[in-house]
Design a protein around this motif. Structure first.
Motif, short mmCIF file in Angstrom:
data_model
loop_
_atom_site.label_atom_id
_atom_site.label_comp_id
_atom_site.label_asym_id
_atom_site.label_seq_id
_atom_site.Cartn_x
_atom_site.Cartn_y
_atom_site.Cartn_z
N GLN A 35 0.84 -1.31 0.11
CA GLN A 35 -0.06 -0.04 0.07
C GLN A 35 0.89 1.40 0.02
O GLN A 35 0.46 2.29 -0.61
CB GLN A 35 -0.80 0.05 0.94
N ARG A 36 1.84 1.34 0.82
CA ARG A 36 2.90 2.40 0.79
C ARG A 36 3.48 2.81 -0.63
O ARG A 36 3.39 3.66 -0.90
CB ARG A 36 4.05 2.06 1.57
N VAL A 37 3.99 1.65 -1.18
CA VAL A 37 4.66 1.84 -2.73
C VAL A 37 3.74 2.43 -3.57
O VAL A 37 3.95 3.27 -4.24
CB VAL A 37 5.26 0.63 -2.85
N THR A 38 2.54 1.81 -3.47
CA THR A 38 1.42 2.17 -4.57
C THR A 38 1.05 3.68 -4.22
O THR A 38 1.04 4.58 -5.16
CB THR A 38 0.12 1.18 -4.59
N TYR A 39 0.90 4.07 -3.07
CA TYR A 39 0.13 5.31 -2.79
C TYR A 39 1.38 6.24 -3.18
O TYR A 39 1.20 7.56 -3.66
CB TYR A 39 -0.07 5.45 -1.13
N LEU A 40 2.62 6.17 -2.72
CA LEU A 40 3.85 7.20 -3.00
C LEU A 40 3.92 7.13 -4.51
O LEU A 40 4.35 8.20 -4.99
CB LEU A 40 4.93 6.78 -2.42
N HIS A 41 3.73 6.05 -5.23
CA HIS A 41 3.85 6.34 -6.80
C HIS A 41 3.00 7.12 -7.28
O HIS A 41 3.38 8.18 -7.93
CB HIS A 41 3.79 4.83 -7.24
N TYR A 42 1.63 7.09 -6.65
CA TYR A 42 0.65 7.82 -7.36
C TYR A 42 0.62 9.48 -6.83
O TYR A 42 0.68 10.18 -7.47
CB TYR A 42 -0.73 7.48 -6.82
N LEU A 43 1.13 9.40 -5.61
CA LEU A 43 1.46 10.71 -5.10
C LEU A 43 2.66 11.59 -5.74
O LEU A 43 2.47 12.72 -6.12
CB LEU A 43 1.76 10.78 -3.53
N GLY A 44 3.73 10.87 -6.02
CA GLY A 44 4.67 11.37 -6.73
C GLY A 44 4.46 11.74 -8.15
O GLY A 44 4.77 13.07 -8.55
N ARG A 45 3.56 10.97 -8.76
CA ARG A 45 3.06 11.34 -10.23
C ARG A 45 2.17 12.67 -10.03
O ARG A 45 2.27 13.65 -10.95
CB ARG A 45 2.24 10.15 -10.97
N TYR A 46 1.31 12.58 -8.92
CA TYR A 46 0.30 13.95 -8.96
C TYR A 46 1.35 15.33 -8.56
O TYR A 46 0.96 16.14 -9.22
CB TYR A 46 -0.41 13.52 -7.73
N LEU A 47 2.17 14.99 -8.07
CA LEU A 47 3.36 16.21 -7.47
C LEU A 47 3.97 16.69 -8.98
O LEU A 47 4.03 17.80 -9.11
CB LEU A 47 4.15 15.87 -6.32
N PHE A 48 4.20 15.64 -9.67
CA PHE A 48 5.14 15.90 -10.85
C PHE A 48 4.15 16.51 -11.76
O PHE A 48 4.57 17.68 -12.47
CB PHE A 48 5.61 14.65 -11.48
N TRP A 49 2.86 16.25 -11.71
CA TRP A 49 1.80 16.72 -12.79
C TRP A 49 1.71 18.38 -12.45
O TRP A 49 1.40 19.08 -13.10
CB TRP A 49 0.43 15.98 -12.71
N ASN A 50 1.83 18.64 -10.90
CA ASN A 50 1.86 19.89 -10.50
C ASN A 50 3.09 20.54 -10.45
O ASN A 50 3.20 21.65 -9.66
CB ASN A 50 1.20 19.82 -9.05
N ASN A 51 4.02 20.42 -11.20
CA ASN A 51 5.32 20.78 -11.27
C ASN A 51 6.06 21.03 -9.81
O ASN A 51 6.79 21.99 -9.84
CB ASN A 51 5.16 22.38 -12.12
N LEU A 52 5.72 20.20 -8.95
CA LEU A 52 6.57 20.07 -7.59
C LEU A 52 7.33 19.17 -7.80
O LEU A 52 7.18 17.88 -7.34
CB LEU A 52 5.63 19.93 -6.63
#
Length: 603
Positions: free
Chosen positions: A245-262
């Motif tokens: 669960q940690r790996v999946t969540y951090l993966h999506y969180l990272g992609r979301y932040l990347f999409w927001n230029n963070l």
């Protein structure tokens, strides 16, 4: 003799009594092919409980839960069970849209049952199971919309304007989000960042991950913002949940932040996901690297050969190494051509959602490399003699950088100046304006001041818009000398030499690099130069062109918290106050000031 339905109901009642949610989910199967015993039960339902006897079927289901003085203690569960039996009885897998709608209604009722504070946790595995089945069906139909196009037309939903594309995937995400909220807001155990997952809260990241998967599938990432904010405020620390669960969540969180230029917090999340991923999960690691590598490239850190030789990085070197080489080469035209819309390399980057970030964020690094190379070969590196302290600092005449840019344009057969675009950003003429070259006015004055004294329309002294079709002089005499009013920031420079438009663009690019800290020094506009003061100790190159990654890391690491990633309080300074989880219950955002004395008052 007891029927299959009787035995099934008795088994469900026992599982509810023992609160065995995992075994209950095993009982409540819906995905074909179902075991033969389910086919027997479906025949019994069709014979004994047709749609006209749904009320009688629900009365039988009401006996599945314990009863209290006021009636059933869990009224939502019998309704869910009735819908489950109705689904098995009525579903027609040939009609995929009807199947989806029945399944969505079944899941909605299961989520209502999940909301019970005492018994709801029993159906958490079932909610997750039904959500996955619905998500699989919705994403399959999203990839092949022709399978349900005729059904949508029959429902009157073929009008493109009216559909505004709330797709089946987005509908599914909205349903799963309700389950996520039920899990997140459970008050059992210790709430906030100090607590551990108990009760329904064990499903927070299970439901969040599935919802994020659906939102990424349908491209509605903005809808995830509130999810991450709620997790930051109310979720137990992510470390308390299983690694998957940690790996999946951090993966999506990272992609979301990347999409927001963070990019820096995105890098931290993706790097943690990669490090915690199981060593045999090569596909998962490859997906994470697909976003982790460009995230680092944008911040000036290129992937090492050792990383690209790992099994999970297979095929990524041929994607990213050419970009790294173009950045280091400093050829901005080749870089643009490599990531142009019609480039063979573009499709893969666009499909992964990283094309625009690479194209827009890495070009400034290309210009830095070009300026650095020109400085190495044609710049003044400082006087090494005894009079060095009195001599000028290292500098680069910008006309040499301008010459290098024009040489690059000549190598790529691009004109140094064109009718469209700028000196540096050359654009092909727009076919919609073919034939329009220059500015011509019949019967009227022509000069660079026509926009001011001979406009097509203007505002009078009362602020009312007036048309000027006859070309009448509006403001002053055409013979008036306007030289004293030249709107040119370089008009006051000494000498007769006027900077070219390209020189002005180069100065703007270097000013941007200076403001970002990717170059250090100052620009002079008179006899344009880039100067590097204070270079005697470290040398002109390390001083004027500091390491990009180290510069960005030093700036960004001052606050290494990642929005949406809840860490244990001990991981934050001062016990977590001000960290991402601040504001959760017990997190420190709300302070009780009852009985506080005025400032300066004694004890």
């Amino acid at each position: 003799m007891a029927t299959v339905l009787d035995q099934f109901l008795a088994g469900i009642a026992e599982l509810v009594k023992t609160r065995d949610g995992a075994k209950l989910q095993d009982y409540l199967q819906i995905e074909p092919p179902l075991p033969e015993i389910y086919a027997q039960m479906i025949n019994e339902l069709r014979q004994n409980y047709p749609a006209s006897k749904d009320a009688e079927l629900q009365r039988r289901c009401e006996g599945l839960v314990p009863r209290s003085k006021g009636g059933s203690s869990w009224s939502a569960f019998p309704v869910f069970m009735k819908l489950y039996f109705a689904f098995l009885r009525d579903v027609n897998v040939e009609n995929l849209l009807e199947t989806y709608n029945l399944l969505k209604g079944l899941l909605n009722q299961c989520i209502i049952a999940l909301g019970d504070s005492q018994m709801g946790v029993i159906v958490l595995p079932t909610v997750l199971y039904l959500s996955k089945v619905m998500a699989k069906l919705a994403m399959g139909l999203d990839r092949r919309p022709e399978l349900i196009a005729h059904l949508l037309r029959m429902e009157g939903r073929s009008d493109e304007e009216n559909m505004e594309k709330v797709t089946l995937v987005e509908q599914s995400a909205n349903v799963v989000r309700e389950a996520f909220i039920k899990c997140l807001t459970d008050r059992s155990g210790t709430p906030g960042p100090h607590g551990k997952p108990e009760g329904r809260r064990i499903g927070i990241y299970l439901m969040a991950n599935l919802c994020l998967k659906l939102l990424f599938q349908c491209g509605k990432l903005r809808n995830a913002e509130q999810m991450f904010a709620s997790i930051s405020a109310q979720s137990p620390p992510l470390a308390h949940f299983p690694a998957s669960q940690r790996v999946t969540y951090l993966h999506y969180l990272g992609r979301y932040l990347f999409w927001n230029n963070l990019f820096f917090p995105a890098m931290l999340a993706l790097e943690a996901a990669y490090d915690q991923c199981h060593r045999q999960g090569l596909n998962q690691k490859r997906v994470i690297l697909t976003y982790l590598i460009p995230c680092n490239i944008i911040m000036g850190r290129f992937p090492s050969a050792a990383l690209l030789q790992r099994p999970e990085a297979q095929g990524l070197a041929e994607r990213f190494i050419p970009i790294c080489r173009l950045i280091a080469r400093g050829d901005y035209i080749a870089f643009r051509e490599h990531l142009a819309v019609d480039s063979p390399a573009t499709e893969w980057f666009a499909r992964k959602g990283i094309l625009l970030a690479l194209r827009n964020r890495c070009e400034i690094l290309v210009w830095r490399s070009l300026a650095r190379k020109v400085f190495i070969y044609a710049g003044f590196h400082g006087d090494s003699g005894p009079q060095a302290q009195r001599g000028p600092p290292p500098f680069l005449y910008l006309n040499k950088l301008e010459a290098a840019v024009r040489w690059l344009q000549a190598q790529h057969a691009q004109p140094s100046s064109g009718t469209t675009g700028s000196e540096i950003i050359f654009k092909s003429p727009d076919r919609d304006f073919a034939g329009i070259k220059g500015y011509e006015v019949d019967g009227g004055p022509q000069s660079k001041y026509d926009d001011y004294i001979n406009p097509d329309s203007f505002f009078d002294e009362h602020g009312v818009a007036q048309e000027n079709p006859t070309g009448e002089l509006v403001d002053g005499n055409f013979e008036t000398d306007f030289s004293d009013y030249e709107l040119d920031p370089y008009a006051d420079r000494l000498g007769d030499e006027t900077p070219t438009p390209m020189m002005r663009e180069i100065e703007s690019i270097l000013a941007s690099l200076l403001s970002q800290g990717l170059m250090r020094g100052y620009l002079t506009h008179r006899n344009p130069r880039f100067a590097i003061p204070g270079a005697r100790i470290r040398g002109p190159l390390p001083t004027g062109f500091p390491n990009v990654w180290q510069t960005i890391y030093a700036r960004e690491s001052e606050d290494d918290s990642v929005p949406g990633w809840v860490l244990p309080p001990s991981a934050y300074p001062f016990g977590g106050i001000g960290g991402p989880a601040a504001g959760a219950a017990g997190g420190g955002r709300v302070v009780n000031l009852k009985g506080a004395r005025p400032a300066g008052a004694g004890p």
